[in-house]
Design a protein around this motif. Structure first.
Motif, PDB file in Angstrom:
ATOM      1  N   LYS A 172       0.983  -1.301  -0.012  1.00  0.00           N
ATOM      2  CA  LYS A 172      -0.013   0.135   0.003  1.00  0.00           C
ATOM      3  C   LYS A 172       0.787   1.063   0.056  1.00  0.00           C
ATOM      4  CE  LYS A 172      -3.928   2.003   2.357  1.00  0.00           C
ATOM      5  NZ  LYS A 172      -4.688   1.825   3.499  1.00  0.00           N
ATOM      6  N   LYS A 173       0.786   1.842  -1.082  1.00  0.00           N
ATOM      7  CA  LYS A 173       1.861   3.162  -1.307  1.00  0.00           C
ATOM      8  C   LYS A 173       1.189   4.340  -0.598  1.00  0.00           C
ATOM      9  CE  LYS A 173       4.484   1.384  -4.679  1.00  0.00           C
ATOM     10  NZ  LYS A 173       5.835   1.920  -4.908  1.00  0.00           N
ATOM     11  N   PRO A 174       2.081   4.811   0.311  1.00  0.00           N
ATOM     12  CA  PRO A 174       1.612   6.166   0.968  1.00  0.00           C
ATOM     13  C   PRO A 174       0.968   7.520   0.038  1.00  0.00           C
ATOM     14  CG  PRO A 174       3.788   6.166   1.361  1.00  0.00           C
ATOM     15  CD  PRO A 174       3.129   4.833   0.304  1.00  0.00           C
ATOM     16  N   SER A 175       1.522   7.473  -1.143  1.00  0.00           N
ATOM     17  CA  SER A 175       1.327   8.801  -1.595  1.00  0.00           C
ATOM     18  C   SER A 175      -0.271   8.690  -2.138  1.00  0.00           C
ATOM     19  CB  SER A 175       2.151   8.979  -2.833  1.00  0.00           C
ATOM     20  OG  SER A 175       1.918   7.890  -3.909  1.00  0.00           O
TER      21      SER A 175
ATOM     22  N   GLY B  91      -2.489   6.071  -1.444  1.00  0.00           N
ATOM     23  CA  GLY B  91      -3.234   5.026  -0.739  1.00  0.00           C
ATOM     24  C   GLY B  91      -3.487   3.679  -1.606  1.00  0.00           C
ATOM     25  N   TRP B  92      -2.844   3.704  -2.716  1.00  0.00           N
ATOM     26  CA  TRP B  92      -3.358   2.807  -3.821  1.00  0.00           C
ATOM     27  C   TRP B  92      -2.361   1.638  -3.310  1.00  0.00           C
ATOM     28  CZ3 TRP B  92      -3.258   5.159  -9.167  1.00  0.00           C
ATOM     29  CH2 TRP B  92      -4.306   6.091  -9.404  1.00  0.00           C
ATOM     30  N   TYR B  93      -2.961   0.433  -3.594  1.00  0.00           N
ATOM     31  CA  TYR B  93      -2.326  -0.958  -3.440  1.00  0.00           C
ATOM     32  C   TYR B  93      -1.565  -1.192  -4.922  1.00  0.00           C
ATOM     33  CZ  TYR B  93      -4.680  -1.775   0.836  1.00  0.00           C
ATOM     34  OH  TYR B  93      -4.912  -1.690   2.065  1.00  0.00           O
ATOM     35  N   ALA B  94      -0.332  -1.759  -4.835  1.00  0.00           N
ATOM     36  CA  ALA B  94       0.280  -1.954  -5.813  1.00  0.00           C
ATOM     37  C   ALA B  94       1.238  -3.548  -5.571  1.00  0.00           C
ATOM     38  CB  ALA B  94       1.435  -1.043  -6.323  1.00  0.00           C
ATOM     39  N   MET B  95       1.569  -4.057  -6.590  1.00  0.00           N
ATOM     40  CA  MET B  95       2.416  -5.351  -6.755  1.00  0.00           C
ATOM     41  C   MET B  95       3.946  -4.945  -6.309  1.00  0.00           C
ATOM     42  SD  MET B  95       1.065  -6.449 -10.215  1.00  0.00           S
ATOM     43  CE  MET B  95      -0.082  -5.372 -10.698  1.00  0.00           C
TER      44      MET B  95
ATOM     45  N   ARG C   4      10.099   0.679   3.324  1.00  0.00           N
ATOM     46  CA  ARG C   4      10.057   1.966   3.056  1.00  0.00           C
ATOM     47  C   ARG C   4       9.278   2.606   1.858  1.00  0.00           C
ATOM     48  NH1 ARG C   4      13.906   2.774  -1.497  1.00  0.00           N
ATOM     49  NH2 ARG C   4      15.102   0.817  -1.581  1.00  0.00           N
ATOM     50  N   GLU C   5       8.666   1.691   1.019  1.00  0.00           N
ATOM     51  CA  GLU C   5       8.030   1.923   0.077  1.00  0.00           C
ATOM     52  C   GLU C   5       6.384   2.172   0.516  1.00  0.00           C
ATOM     53  OE1 GLU C   5       9.203   2.754  -2.972  1.00  0.00           O
ATOM     54  OE2 GLU C   5      11.184   2.189  -2.342  1.00  0.00           O
ATOM     55  N   GLY C   6       6.021   1.566   1.649  1.00  0.00           N
ATOM     56  CA  GLY C   6       4.693   1.555   1.970  1.00  0.00           C
ATOM     57  C   GLY C   6       4.626   0.414   2.760  1.00  0.00           C
ATOM     58  N   GLU C   7       3.125   0.104   3.296  1.00  0.00           N
ATOM     59  CA  GLU C   7       2.721  -0.942   3.941  1.00  0.00           C
ATOM     60  C   GLU C   7       2.356  -2.257   3.297  1.00  0.00           C
ATOM     61  OE1 GLU C   7      -0.509   0.155   6.676  1.00  0.00           O
ATOM     62  OE2 GLU C   7      -0.037   2.314   6.032  1.00  0.00           O
ATOM     63  N   LEU C   8       3.191  -3.297   3.767  1.00  0.00           N
ATOM     64  CA  LEU C   8       2.901  -4.465   3.313  1.00  0.00           C
ATOM     65  C   LEU C   8       1.717  -5.362   4.027  1.00  0.00           C
ATOM     66  CD1 LEU C   8       6.492  -5.803   3.257  1.00  0.00           C
ATOM     67  CD2 LEU C   8       5.258  -5.189   1.141  1.00  0.00           C
ATOM     68  N   GLU C   9       0.882  -5.819   3.033  1.00  0.00           N
ATOM     69  CA  GLU C   9      -0.491  -6.395   3.634  1.00  0.00           C
ATOM     70  C   GLU C   9      -0.785  -7.608   2.879  1.00  0.00           C
ATOM     71  OE1 GLU C   9      -3.655  -3.732   3.541  1.00  0.00           O
ATOM     72  OE2 GLU C   9      -2.526  -2.264   4.795  1.00  0.00           O
ATOM     73  N   TRP C  10      -1.136  -8.661   3.515  1.00  0.00           N
ATOM     74  CA  TRP C  10      -1.760  -9.666   2.791  1.00  0.00           C
ATOM     75  C   TRP C  10      -3.495  -9.443   2.780  1.00  0.00           C
ATOM     76  CZ3 TRP C  10       0.699 -13.861   0.684  1.00  0.00           C
ATOM     77  CH2 TRP C  10       2.102 -14.111   0.882  1.00  0.00           C
ATOM     78  N   GLN C  11      -3.679  -9.577   1.386  1.00  0.00           N
ATOM     79  CA  GLN C  11      -5.190  -9.400   1.016  1.00  0.00           C
ATOM     80  C   GLN C  11      -5.632 -10.559   0.694  1.00  0.00           C
ATOM     81  OE1 GLN C  11      -7.025  -6.833   1.625  1.00  0.00           O
ATOM     82  NE2 GLN C  11      -5.429  -5.577   2.687  1.00  0.00           N
ATOM     83  N   PRO C  12      -7.103 -10.991   1.175  1.00  0.00           N
ATOM     84  CA  PRO C  12      -7.672 -12.068   0.563  1.00  0.00           C
ATOM     85  C   PRO C  12      -7.921 -11.705  -1.019  1.00  0.00           C
ATOM     86  CG  PRO C  12      -8.784 -11.179   2.691  1.00  0.00           C
ATOM     87  CD  PRO C  12      -7.677 -10.008   2.168  1.00  0.00           C
TER      88      PRO C  12
ATOM     89  N   LEU D 162     -10.172  -3.168  -3.959  1.00  0.00           N
ATOM     90  CA  LEU D 162      -9.118  -2.129  -3.028  1.00  0.00           C
ATOM     91  C   LEU D 162      -8.800  -0.947  -4.212  1.00  0.00           C
ATOM     92  CD1 LEU D 162      -6.465  -5.068  -1.887  1.00  0.00           C
ATOM     93  CD2 LEU D 162      -8.123  -3.686  -0.523  1.00  0.00           C
ATOM     94  N   PRO D 163      -8.413   0.173  -3.578  1.00  0.00           N
ATOM     95  CA  PRO D 163      -7.828   1.140  -4.078  1.00  0.00           C
ATOM     96  C   PRO D 163      -6.792   0.896  -5.101  1.00  0.00           C
ATOM     97  CG  PRO D 163      -7.699   1.676  -2.087  1.00  0.00           C
ATOM     98  CD  PRO D 163      -8.322   0.356  -2.399  1.00  0.00           C
ATOM     99  N   MET D 164      -6.567   0.841  -6.449  1.00  0.00           N
ATOM    100  CA  MET D 164      -5.478   0.922  -7.042  1.00  0.00           C
ATOM    101  C   MET D 164      -5.353   1.512  -8.452  1.00  0.00           C
ATOM    102  SD  MET D 164      -5.543  -3.359  -8.257  1.00  0.00           S
ATOM    103  CE  MET D 164      -5.816  -3.754  -6.512  1.00  0.00           C
TER     104      MET D 164
END
Length: 157
Positions: A19-22, A24-28, A97-105, A112-114
């Protein structure tokens, strides 16, 4: 032209996302290729740097070109190589440092926002083993202008 490699790691009905902080989008997780790397080496290295996880036998799932426009002017152009992986070793980093790592179902990915292009990639990868080829055109504010995808299941214009 910038080249990036990333990976969709699937494990026990979940996908590890960043999850990128800039926005709030999720990315690979992934990033820029270094000189002399293969696309697979770049995906494995970048994934390990961001997550602490070592991918085992990632498989190429898609090759994409991106064009970023400022009105009618082409501002930036890059290529992205996306892998899929189901086997890994290592422990997830507590901090990235790139954002929050999250396991998502898996069933939550569509909600999810992306980036719109990432959403199209997930829509394909979650139902097909075929390699997806595509081109995405975005505004400088990352609004999707249009996309072309092969296999052609989700084109928009």
């Amino acid at each position: 032209m910038q080249r990036v490699a990333n990976c969709i790691l699937m494990h026990e009905g979940q996908i590890l996302l960043l999850k990128k902080p800039s926005r709030g989008w999720y990315a690979m997780p992934g990033g820029k290729m270094e000189t002399g790397e293969t696309i697979k080496e770049a995906a494995v290295r970048e994934y390990r740097e961001e997550t602490g996880i070592h991918l085992r036998e990632p498989q190429l799932a898609g090759v994409f070109t991106f064009n970023i426009f400022n009105q009618d002017h082409l501002d930036d152009e890059w290529m992205m190589f996306t892998f899929v992986c189901k086997e890994f070793s290592g422990e997830l980093n507590a901090y990235c440092r790139e954002g929050e790592l999250e396991w998502q179902p898996l069933e939550q990915i569509a909600h999810l926002p992306m980036a719109a292009g990432d959403r199209k990639i997930f829509e394909h990868v979650l139902v097909s083993n075929k390699i997806l080829y595509g081109n995405f055109a975005y505004t400088k504010d990352y609004e999707l202008l249009h996309s072309r995808l092969d296999p052609q299941q989700m084109d928009n214009g």
